[in-house]
Motif scaffolding. Structure first.
Motif, short mmCIF file in Angstrom:
data_model
loop_
_atom_site.label_atom_id
_atom_site.label_comp_id
_atom_site.label_asym_id
_atom_site.label_seq_id
_atom_site.Cartn_x
_atom_site.Cartn_y
_atom_site.Cartn_z
N PHE A 31 0.78 -1.24 0.00
CA PHE A 31 0.00 0.00 0.00
C PHE A 31 0.81 1.29 0.00
N SER A 32 2.08 1.26 0.44
CA SER A 32 2.81 2.52 0.55
C SER A 32 2.92 3.20 -0.80
N PRO A 33 2.62 4.52 -0.85
CA PRO A 33 2.72 5.22 -2.14
C PRO A 33 4.14 5.19 -2.70
N ILE A 34 5.13 5.00 -1.81
CA ILE A 34 6.51 4.97 -2.28
C ILE A 34 6.72 3.79 -3.24
N GLN A 35 5.99 2.69 -2.99
CA GLN A 35 6.14 1.52 -3.86
C GLN A 35 5.69 1.81 -5.28
N GLN A 36 4.89 2.88 -5.43
CA GLN A 36 4.43 3.24 -6.78
C GLN A 36 5.48 4.01 -7.57
N LEU A 37 6.51 4.51 -6.84
CA LEU A 37 7.54 5.28 -7.56
C LEU A 37 8.36 4.35 -8.43
N PRO A 38 8.81 4.86 -9.59
CA PRO A 38 9.69 4.02 -10.40
C PRO A 38 11.03 3.87 -9.70
N GLY A 39 11.83 2.92 -10.12
CA GLY A 39 13.16 2.78 -9.50
C GLY A 39 13.78 1.46 -9.84
N PRO A 40 15.09 1.33 -9.56
CA PRO A 40 15.80 0.10 -9.90
C PRO A 40 15.28 -1.09 -9.11
N ILE A 83 16.69 -4.62 8.42
CA ILE A 83 18.07 -4.95 8.06
C ILE A 83 18.12 -6.24 7.26
N ILE A 84 17.19 -7.17 7.57
CA ILE A 84 17.24 -8.46 6.90
C ILE A 84 16.60 -8.39 5.51
N LEU A 85 15.60 -7.56 5.38
CA LEU A 85 14.92 -7.46 4.10
C LEU A 85 14.96 -6.02 3.60
N PRO A 86 16.04 -5.65 2.91
CA PRO A 86 16.19 -4.26 2.50
C PRO A 86 15.06 -3.78 1.61
N GLU A 87 14.43 -4.70 0.87
CA GLU A 87 13.37 -4.25 -0.03
C GLU A 87 12.19 -3.66 0.75
N LEU A 88 12.22 -3.81 2.09
CA LEU A 88 11.14 -3.22 2.89
C LEU A 88 11.54 -1.83 3.39
N ASP A 89 12.68 -1.33 2.96
CA ASP A 89 13.10 0.01 3.38
C ASP A 89 13.19 0.90 2.15
N PRO A 90 12.03 1.21 1.52
CA PRO A 90 12.08 2.04 0.32
C PRO A 90 12.40 3.49 0.69
N ARG A 91 13.32 4.10 -0.02
CA ARG A 91 13.69 5.49 0.23
C ARG A 91 13.48 6.31 -1.03
N ILE A 92 13.25 7.61 -0.84
CA ILE A 92 13.10 8.46 -2.02
C ILE A 92 14.46 9.08 -2.33
N ASP A 415 2.93 15.30 -10.64
CA ASP A 415 3.93 16.35 -10.40
C ASP A 415 4.09 16.63 -8.90
N GLN A 416 3.64 15.67 -8.09
CA GLN A 416 3.93 15.70 -6.66
C GLN A 416 3.87 14.27 -6.11
N VAL A 417 4.57 14.08 -4.99
CA VAL A 417 4.65 12.72 -4.46
C VAL A 417 4.17 12.72 -3.02
N HIS A 418 3.33 11.77 -2.66
CA HIS A 418 2.89 11.66 -1.27
C HIS A 418 3.98 10.94 -0.48
N VAL A 419 4.47 11.61 0.58
CA VAL A 419 5.55 11.02 1.39
C VAL A 419 4.96 10.59 2.74
N PRO A 420 4.85 9.28 3.01
CA PRO A 420 4.31 8.87 4.31
C PRO A 420 5.33 9.12 5.42
N LYS A 421 4.80 9.42 6.61
CA LYS A 421 5.66 9.62 7.79
C LYS A 421 6.63 8.43 7.91
#
Ligand code: HEM
Length: 543
Positions: A31-40, A83-92, A415-421
């Protein structure tokens, strides 16, 4: 009764596990909007993207590549929350000037992560570097006047006397030899420590003469274990479990404690002495030169209300902050400039000709007006910024405005991104400085003349200095920027007129808290450069 307690405990554990599952797995995955961002995409399950954006031998290429594929704002994966599952630490990661300006100008919404503040404050206390919110604003208000242009002018003679000491030490090493190889990074580090010692609290380490002063050694040892060695698994574990330091202190903790005893012991004596001097003769306060004196004076000013004044402990922490933030960063900027000049002989010859057009005792005003010296400093600070990148974390939900829209994974263009706390924002300082789409196709090359004709896109870049992110920006931008540029220019002015620099070893950049030089195959950071005397009577011929 036992059964009841047992079932309550089990329920609490299940509730906690459920909460963890929701916040760090289901929400972030689905559900996190960050997961919708494109990226490697991560190549392997237990991997991270961090090395591609944090290691300076790779990052310029990856910033360019990922910007061209995903746009200026994309998602990378770190290892913070899981730390064990880095894919759960999405950063912008954003290379968008509007988004970055927003983040840097809102330090309350985007503070430094508590983990990095804890790591830093363990070393240097709660000074400006690690403070947040009202405490940061209060400290900055007291400190800003100490770094005013007017006060900085009085440091010119100090910078000159220190570079003369350095020049004489190098001349002595040369003796009658034609050339000698020296580790310029280590020499600059000694010199900039001496500078901050005197400028900071009128304390003379005399590190250029001998590295034996106990306070100097205490700082050195503390920064060695706390910064230069990088962060170990144990030091990261201690961030989450600080009690470990009490019940099972390791070498690192013991070294930091021992160093603190020495540093704060001497610091308190100096502070008491300075306060007494200022109380006895308020007039001297107007002529005080060092940052501690200026801080005490500014703290007593009627412009500062009672609740804004900072404590004695804060003042000592500030001095530590200056050592932490100001000595190695400036010494690395100087080291890399010599390296770039050594590997670009035409630029070095041109610079020497320019500095020799002035007398050795020229004023800073005259040195500051030298155009090629200015372009060389800017270009070094652009190309190899000592602070490679930084990090912020959203303290509440926010909307990040973008100047360039991006396409989300579901195809929507925004043209804007929702950043969750709780989302981490990676601040790619070097990324902004080197982006080929902004600075041109030769962006990764040392070219001081680029400053004569900058591409128009550069003017939108954020940053305190020359549209560069090197000193960051906004209310948490570097307070020592003008101090270090003045120091750099005075040092280079004197050294380039005295010595010729030649690079023989292949040097690589590595991010060990700062961007440091390494010789391939050697563990310790170093920057060996060959120096030769210049005959200044003959317009710069090498002897
Ligand atoms: C070439 C030299 C320098 C560079 C590249 C540099 C760069 C930076 C950067 C990028 C930051 C922001 C860090 C972040 O947000 O994570 C910063 C902050 C800071 N710098 Fe510098 N710096 C330099 C020299 C100095 C000097 C000489 C001093 C002091 C005498 C100094 C004192 C500080 C302090 C106290 C902060 C924290 C400011 C705040 O949070 O309000 N720096 N510097």
């Amino acid at each position: 009764m036992i059964a009841l307690v047992f079932s309550v405990l089990i329920s609490l554990c299940l509730f906690y596990l459920g909460w963890c599952l929701w916040t760090i797995v289901i929400y972030h995955w689905l559900f996190s909007p960050i997961q919708q961002l494109p990226g490697p995409v991560l190549q392997r399950f237990f991997s991270t993207n961090l090395q591609f954006v944090m290691e300076p031998e790779m990052s310029p290429h990856y910033h360019d590549k990922w910007e061209s594929v995903y746009g200026k704002t994309f998602c990378i994966h770190g290892f913070g929350k899981a730390i064990i599952l880095p894919e759960l630490d999405p950063r912008i990661l954003t290379l968008d000037p509007k988004a970055m300006t927003h983040v840097l100008n809102e330090p309350i919404t985007y503070p430094k992560p508590w983990q990095s503040r804890r790591l830093i404050s363990e070393l240097i206390g709660n000074g400006l570097f690690s403070a947040e919110g009202a405490s940061h604003r209060r400290q900055r208000k007291v400190l800003n006047p100490a770094f005013s242009n007017h006060n900085l002018q009085s440091f010119g003679p100090l910078f000159t006397s220190q570079v003369f000491k350095l020049r004489d030490a190098w001349k002595a090493l040369l003796g009658k030899e034609r050339e000698v190889s020296i580790d310029v990074a280590h020499w600059f580090s000694r010199a900039t420590f001496d500078v901050i010692g005197i400028a900071g609290f009128d304390y003379h380490f005399n590190a250029l003469e001998a590295e034996s002063n106990p306070v100097y050694l205490a700082y050195r040892e503390m920064f060695q274990v706390g910064v230069d060695d990088g962060f170990t698994a144990r030091s990261i574990l201690e961030v989450y479990l600080p009690i470990l330091k009490k019940i099972w202190p390791d070498k690192r903790t013991n070294t930091i404690r021992r160093s603190h005893d020495i540093i704060y012991g001497v610091g308190r004596q100096l502070l008491e002495r300075r306060k007494k001097e200022l109380e006895e003769d308020r007039r001297t306060s107007l002529h005080t030169k060092d940052l501690l004196g200026l801080m005490i004076f500014s703290n007593l000013s009627p412009d500062i209300t009672e609740d804004q004044r900072i404590s004695d402990q804060d003042m000592l922490d500030e001095i530590n902050s200056f050592f932490f933030a100001g000595s190695d960063s400036t010494s690395l900027a100087l080291s890399w400039t010599l390296y770039l000049l050594a590997t670009t002989p035409e630029a070095q010859t041109r610079l020497r000709k320019e500095v020799l057009s002035l007398d050795a005792d020229a004023s800073f005003k005259a040195i500051d007006a030298l155009t090629f010296l200015d372009k060389c400093c800017r270009e070094e600070l652009r190309l190899i910024p000592p602070v490679h990148s930084s990090l912020r974390v959203a303290d509440r939900d926010d909307i990040l405005p973008l100047s360039t829209s991006i396409q989300l994974r579901n195809g929507e263009v925004v043209d804007q991104v929702h950043v969750p706390k709780g989302t981490c924002i990676h601040i790619p300082i070097e990324g902004f400085n080197l982006l080929s789409s902004v600075w041109g196709p030769d962006a990764h090359r040392f070219n001081p003349d680029r400053w004569d004709n900058l591409p128009s896109a550069v003017k939108d870049q954020p940053g305190l200095y020359s549209n560069l992110m090197t000193f960051s920006g906004g209310p948490r931008g570097c307070i020592g920027m003008r101090f270090s540029i003045m120091e750099m220019k005075i040092f280079l002015f004197q050294l380039v007129r005295s010595f010729e620099f030649v690079a023989k070893e292949k040097v690589v950049k590595r991010n060990v808290v700062l961007t440091r030089p390494f010789v391939l195959g050697k563990r310790r950071s170093q920057l060996p450069i060959i120096i030769r005397m210049v005959d200044s009577r003959d317009e710069g011929t090498t002897l």
